[in-house]
Design a protein around this motif. Sequence first.
Motif, mmCIF file in Angstrom:
data_model
loop_
_atom_site.group_PDB
_atom_site.id
_atom_site.type_symbol
_atom_site.label_atom_id
_atom_site.label_comp_id
_atom_site.label_asym_id
_atom_site.label_seq_id
_atom_site.Cartn_x
_atom_site.Cartn_y
_atom_site.Cartn_z
ATOM 1 N N GLU A 193 0.828 -1.213 0.000
ATOM 2 C CA GLU A 193 0.000 0.000 0.000
ATOM 3 C C GLU A 193 0.860 1.261 0.000
ATOM 4 O O GLU A 193 0.582 2.214 -0.734
ATOM 5 C CB GLU A 193 -0.931 0.003 1.207
ATOM 6 N N ARG A 236 2.493 1.808 -3.428
ATOM 7 C CA ARG A 236 1.547 2.411 -4.377
ATOM 8 C C ARG A 236 1.374 3.901 -4.082
ATOM 9 O O ARG A 236 1.469 4.729 -4.985
ATOM 10 C CB ARG A 236 0.194 1.714 -4.310
ATOM 11 N N THR A 291 3.089 6.519 -6.772
ATOM 12 C CA THR A 291 2.115 7.197 -7.627
ATOM 13 C C THR A 291 2.028 8.687 -7.329
ATOM 14 O O THR A 291 1.456 9.434 -8.110
ATOM 15 C CB THR A 291 0.702 6.575 -7.527
ATOM 16 N N PHE A 298 0.448 2.864 -12.786
ATOM 17 C CA PHE A 298 1.075 2.048 -11.742
ATOM 18 C C PHE A 298 0.168 0.880 -11.378
ATOM 19 O O PHE A 298 -1.036 1.047 -11.202
ATOM 20 C CB PHE A 298 1.338 2.902 -10.494
ATOM 21 N N GLN A 299 0.749 -0.310 -11.267
ATOM 22 C CA GLN A 299 -0.004 -1.494 -10.888
ATOM 23 C C GLN A 299 0.800 -2.329 -9.901
ATOM 24 O O GLN A 299 2.033 -2.359 -9.954
ATOM 25 C CB GLN A 299 -0.332 -2.345 -12.113
ATOM 26 N N VAL A 300 0.074 -3.007 -9.016
ATOM 27 C CA VAL A 300 0.664 -3.960 -8.084
ATOM 28 C C VAL A 300 0.114 -5.331 -8.452
ATOM 29 O O VAL A 300 -1.094 -5.492 -8.640
ATOM 30 C CB VAL A 300 0.291 -3.619 -6.624
ATOM 31 N N PHE A 359 5.598 -4.751 -9.206
ATOM 32 C CA PHE A 359 5.183 -3.370 -9.438
ATOM 33 C C PHE A 359 5.454 -3.100 -10.909
ATOM 34 O O PHE A 359 6.495 -3.504 -11.441
ATOM 35 C CB PHE A 359 6.014 -2.363 -8.633
#
Length: 103
Positions: free
Chosen positions: A31, A34, A38, A46-48, A62
């Motif tokens: 968390e 991110r 970001t 952005f992606q997890v 990531f």
Amino acid sequence: MSIHNNETIIHSVIFSLKHPKGSEEEIRFLEDGRAILTSIPVVKHFQVFRQVSPKNDYSFGFSMEFANLSDYEAYNIHPSHASFVSERWDVEVEKFLEIDYQK
């Protein structure tokens, strides 16, 4: 193959954490990663990810995009990125593999 400044850079990293799976520390790292990354204006998409392939033993990923090489370089020296790496990444990540693509 040379990197062209005007082409999109996809920056991805797969990694495993030192924390137990499903722990509060693990959730907080993802968390916070991110939220912190970001907040950097040049970071896009952005992606997890949770890694599920049995072909390697990394746990997460990531991924993010940069409009061009200049934005990617700005991200690398941005104070928020630098502090996340020194204060969290270097401390909490067990192992990682970084891959940068250009499209």
